[in-house]
Design a protein around this motif. Structure first.
Motif, short mmCIF file in Angstrom:
data_model
loop_
_atom_site.label_atom_id
_atom_site.label_comp_id
_atom_site.label_asym_id
_atom_site.label_seq_id
_atom_site.Cartn_x
_atom_site.Cartn_y
_atom_site.Cartn_z
N PRO A 52 0.77 -1.31 0.15
CA PRO A 52 0.01 0.17 -0.10
C PRO A 52 0.74 1.08 -0.05
N THR A 53 2.09 1.55 0.74
CA THR A 53 2.73 2.34 0.75
C THR A 53 4.30 1.95 0.41
N PRO A 54 4.69 2.12 -0.95
CA PRO A 54 6.32 1.68 -1.11
C PRO A 54 7.10 2.75 -0.31
N LEU A 55 7.96 2.26 0.41
CA LEU A 55 8.97 3.12 0.77
C LEU A 55 10.44 3.13 0.07
N THR A 56 10.53 2.05 -0.41
CA THR A 56 12.18 1.83 -1.34
C THR A 56 11.85 1.60 -2.71
N TRP A 57 12.66 2.34 -3.42
CA TRP A 57 12.41 2.31 -4.92
C TRP A 57 14.04 2.16 -5.30
N LEU A 58 14.50 0.88 -5.92
CA LEU A 58 15.58 0.67 -6.22
C LEU A 58 16.02 0.79 -7.80
N TYR A 59 16.89 1.60 -8.29
CA TYR A 59 17.18 1.89 -9.53
C TYR A 59 17.85 0.78 -10.10
N VAL A 60 17.91 0.03 -11.29
CA VAL A 60 18.77 -0.73 -12.04
C VAL A 60 19.07 -0.57 -13.21
N PRO A 61 20.10 -0.72 -13.88
CA PRO A 61 20.49 -0.41 -15.32
C PRO A 61 19.89 -1.17 -16.08
N GLY A 62 18.99 -1.12 -17.17
CA GLY A 62 18.16 -2.00 -17.87
C GLY A 62 19.11 -2.79 -18.79
N ASP A 63 20.41 -2.51 -19.07
CA ASP A 63 21.14 -3.45 -19.94
C ASP A 63 22.08 -4.24 -18.96
N ARG A 64 21.93 -4.38 -17.90
CA ARG A 64 22.37 -5.53 -17.06
C ARG A 64 21.38 -6.62 -16.41
N PRO A 65 20.90 -7.44 -16.99
CA PRO A 65 19.73 -8.32 -16.78
C PRO A 65 20.09 -9.02 -15.32
N GLU A 66 21.45 -9.24 -15.05
CA GLU A 66 21.70 -10.01 -13.93
C GLU A 66 21.48 -9.12 -12.91
N VAL A 67 21.90 -8.11 -12.99
CA VAL A 67 21.75 -6.95 -12.00
C VAL A 67 20.14 -6.51 -11.52
N VAL A 68 19.44 -6.50 -12.58
CA VAL A 68 17.82 -6.73 -12.45
C VAL A 68 17.26 -7.77 -11.72
N ALA A 69 17.75 -9.20 -12.09
CA ALA A 69 17.32 -10.02 -11.13
C ALA A 69 17.85 -10.04 -9.76
N LYS A 70 18.86 -9.85 -9.42
CA LYS A 70 19.18 -9.41 -8.15
C LYS A 70 18.58 -8.39 -7.49
N ALA A 71 17.90 -7.45 -8.00
CA ALA A 71 17.25 -6.43 -7.32
C ALA A 71 15.95 -6.74 -7.22
N LEU A 72 15.24 -7.77 -7.90
CA LEU A 72 13.99 -8.11 -7.63
C LEU A 72 13.93 -9.04 -6.44
N GLY A 73 15.22 -9.55 -5.63
CA GLY A 73 15.09 -10.30 -4.64
C GLY A 73 15.96 -9.58 -3.54
N SER A 74 15.96 -8.16 -3.70
CA SER A 74 16.71 -7.13 -2.83
C SER A 74 16.03 -6.81 -1.50
N GLY A 75 14.78 -7.08 -1.59
CA GLY A 75 13.77 -6.44 -0.60
C GLY A 75 13.23 -4.93 -0.84
N ALA A 76 13.67 -4.37 -2.02
CA ALA A 76 13.04 -3.16 -2.40
C ALA A 76 11.48 -3.24 -2.70
N ASP A 77 10.72 -2.25 -2.28
CA ASP A 77 9.23 -2.39 -2.68
C ASP A 77 8.84 -2.19 -3.93
N VAL A 78 9.77 -1.52 -4.80
CA VAL A 78 9.39 -1.28 -6.13
C VAL A 78 10.95 -1.15 -6.79
#
Length: 273
Positions: free
Chosen positions: A3-29
């Motif tokens: 309902p209320t996201p507090l953390t929004w993590l930016y990741v570079p779109g040309d690094r899919p492996e970093v995006v995959a890690k970000a999805l498991g980082s605990g960021a709300d978005v």
């Protein structure tokens, strides 16, 4: 959903492996960046990789971490609009409401988040915030705004931050999220900056490294004392209708009760299973 996201993590779109890690980082978005974080010669690859991510059934699962994309231009919007895993589009360098209408027409039904990154954008903050029903939030892009204004420290951003807080509220939007803190190692300074932003009415913050997430989360969640005070206010309001003064001298009216309710809602936020 959160309902209320507090953390929004930016990741570079040309690094899919970093995006995959970000999805498991605990960021709300998670915000996949196709703009500043991607070199010109990598833009097309980043768009293709992001489209693949947003077409994945796992990403599209309603229980998954929401994925937003900060687009670089119209080609990105056209390529990503309609993909099942897209939860929002962040629009950089917006200066006029007309630009919001244009993107809304290209991506019907997709939540939009304009970023105000210039003096002109700040002057048009309310018209941008209220430009279209697809707009779900507005925020500052402070790196570009600093350059545009010639601002050297956070004190010079207090007025633009307050301006966007007022614009968002006037347009019926949630409080704006703070822009990124560029030093990923100075966590005490991040904590102090978040506390200052919270005092201005901002809620939550974008991050550029997972180590920043716990600091942001703690900075914007109500403290134990704030929760206790909010519970006392709500208990008093249930016991006696109308305005009143608590034994410790605090004045309570409808606005104070509403604020206490928001505090408790934020304190109880959680990701549903």
């Amino acid at each position: 959903m959160i309902p209320t996201p507090l953390t929004w993590l930016y990741v570079p779109g040309d690094r899919p492996e970093v995006v995959a890690k970000a999805l498991g980082s605990g960021a709300d978005v998670v915000i996949v960046d196709l703009e500043d974080a991607v070199a010109p010669e990598r833009k097309e690859y980043a768009r293709t990789a992001t489209a693949e991510l947003l077409s994945d059934p796992v990403t599209a699962d309603p229980r998954a971490v929401p994925v937003h994309v900060r687009v670089h231009g119209e080609a990105d919007v056209r390529a990503l609009a309609g993909l099942p895993g897209l939860s929002g589009i962040r629009l950089p360098k917006i200066t006029h409401a007309a630009s919001v209408h244009h993107v809304a027409a290209l991506a019907p039904g997709v939540p939009l988040y304009p970023l105000l990154e210039s003096a002109l954008a700040v002057e048009h903050a309310y018209s941008i915030a209220g430009a279209h029903h697809a707009v779900r939030g507005v925020a500052l892009g402070e790196a570009d705004l600093r350059a545009d204004l010639g601002v050297r420290d956070d004190a010079g951003l207090d007025w633009p931050r307050s301006r966007v807080v007022v614009a968002a509220r006037a347009a019926g939007l949630d409080p704006p999220v703070m822009s990124v803190f560029p030093d990923v190692r100075d966590l005490p300074a991040l904590r102090s900056s978040c506390a200052h932003g919270r005092g201005l009415g901002l809620l939550g913050r974008a991050a550029i490294h997972p180590r920043q997430l716990p600091v942001i989360e703690r900075a914007f969640r109500p403290t134990a004392r704030e929760v206790e005070a909010a519970e006392e206010i709500l208990e008093a309001s249930r016991a006696e209708a109308g305005a009143q003064a608590l034994p410790d001298g605090r004045f309570v009216d409808a606005a104070v009760v509403a604020a206490a309710g928001r505090t408790l809602s934020l304190a109880r936020r959680r990701r549903e299973p």
